[in-house]
Each structure stands twice: as structure tokens, then as C-alpha cells.
Write a protein that holds these residues in place. Structure first.
Motif, PDB file in Angstrom:
ATOM      1  N   SER A  74       0.753  -1.394  -0.406  1.00  0.00           N
ATOM      2  CA  SER A  74      -0.420   0.159   0.443  1.00  0.00           C
ATOM      3  C   SER A  74       1.032   1.605  -0.210  1.00  0.00           C
ATOM      4  O   SER A  74       2.486   1.084   0.264  1.00  0.00           O
ATOM      5  CB  SER A  74      -0.792  -0.059   1.291  1.00  0.00           C
ATOM      6  OG  SER A  74      -0.464   0.056   2.408  1.00  0.00           O
ATOM      7  N   SER A  76      -0.060   5.507   0.284  1.00  0.00           N
ATOM      8  CA  SER A  76      -0.868   6.349   1.329  1.00  0.00           C
ATOM      9  C   SER A  76       0.014   7.525   1.281  1.00  0.00           C
ATOM     10  O   SER A  76       0.979   8.248   1.434  1.00  0.00           O
ATOM     11  CB  SER A  76      -1.147   6.365   2.722  1.00  0.00           C
ATOM     12  OG  SER A  76      -1.594   4.849   2.934  1.00  0.00           O
ATOM     13  N   ALA A  81      -5.014   7.113   1.029  1.00  0.00           N
ATOM     14  CA  ALA A  81      -4.558   5.835  -0.052  1.00  0.00           C
ATOM     15  C   ALA A  81      -4.801   6.263  -1.160  1.00  0.00           C
ATOM     16  O   ALA A  81      -5.616   7.215  -1.175  1.00  0.00           O
ATOM     17  CB  ALA A  81      -4.962   4.737   0.675  1.00  0.00           C
TER      18      ALA A  81
END
Length: 154
Positions: A74, A76, A81
């Protein structure tokens, strides 16, 4: 007289995944490429209970692994995000490459990055993330239990 002995060879898990994050100024997209050794990927799927683990010939198994990678990675920004789109994957040599992209925040922005690719499976797994291309590359190293880390997009 020469004697030849058959020595069994086994592929060894490398226990390393490498991801690269870069800004493409032509498309204004953030491009993410993950490179995982095929042997490791297939063993990871087996350890997660997959019935088939032939990533080379079984496209659904390859998709399953690509989704797993997407779930374990991920990015962000301060505003939230980054929505990474999973584009697909391909096999080259002994690796599976998984491609993602998103709208780019642009160079100079601080990002919060997490890569837990296979760190939930093996205690000695290392997941490296290279931010940038060419001479301006920063590398983050993730091991099991690590939290997200910050980096600036060059």
C-alpha cells in the motif's frame, strides 16, 4: 576413466520481493512494479492453501498471486490512501512481475509505504521497495512485523 554422479538440484527460496515505485512524467501516473521469484511465489500460494500453484501455466493461479501482492502492498499520502489499480502480471525468466498504477501525487511528495509481500508467510522474508529510477533511488526494507515507512518521491 571419468565418473559422473547425478547430483539432485533443488531451487532455493530467495525470500526477497522487490517493488519499484516511480513517477511517469509522460502519463502523470505513479507506476509500481513488483518482482517476485517464481519459486517463492508458488511456495507462498501452497502455504496459503492454494490447490494449484503453477503460476506459469495456470492463469487463475497467477491472478490469485497478483491479488495477494496487491493486498500486501500500500501507498498513502497525507490526504489518504493511494488507490492502486492492478494492471496485470507477466512471467519473465524466473520471476513473476506484477504491475499497478495510480494517479501520481508528483515528485517531492512524501509517501507512506507498506510492503508485506510474503512477510506474513516466512519469518526471514524481506520485501524491498525502490522509490524512483536511475540515480535517484531510495530503498526501504520491510521484514515481518514492520510498520509503514515514509519516503519522498523523487
Amino acid at each position: 576413466m571419468a565418473l559422473f554422479f547425478a547430483v539432485p538440484t533443488m531451487a532455493h527460496q530467495q525470500k526477497i520481493a522487490i517493488s519499484t515505485i516511480s513517477h511517469n512524467p509522460l502519463t502523470n501516473l505513479l507506476e509500481v512494479v513488483h518482482r517476485v521469484p517464481l519459486h517463492d511465489a508458488e511456495h507462498a500460494l501452497k502455504s496459503r492453501g492454494a490447490k494449484a500453484s503453477d503460476i506459469v501455466t495456470d492463469i487463475e493461479t497467477r491472478r490469485m498471486f497478483a491479488r495477494y501482492v496487491g493486498d500486501r502492498f500500500s501507498i498513502s499520502r497525507e490526504v489518504g490512501a493511494v488507490d492502486l489499480l492492478l494492471l496485470g502480471s507477466e512471467i519473465e525468466g524466473g520471476y513473476i512481475y506484477i504491475y499497478q498504477e495510480a494517479a501520481s501525487p508528483g515528485p517531492g511528495e512524501e509517501l507512506l509505504i507498506f510492503s508485506g509481500i510474503m512477510t506474513d508467510i516466512w519469518s526471514r522474508q524481506e520485501s524491498r521497495v525502490n522509490i524512483g529510477l536511475g540515480p535517484n533511488v531510495d530503498t526501504l526494507i520491510f521484514q515481518p512485523g514492520d510498520q509503514p515507512k515514509t519516503a519522498t518521491l523523487p
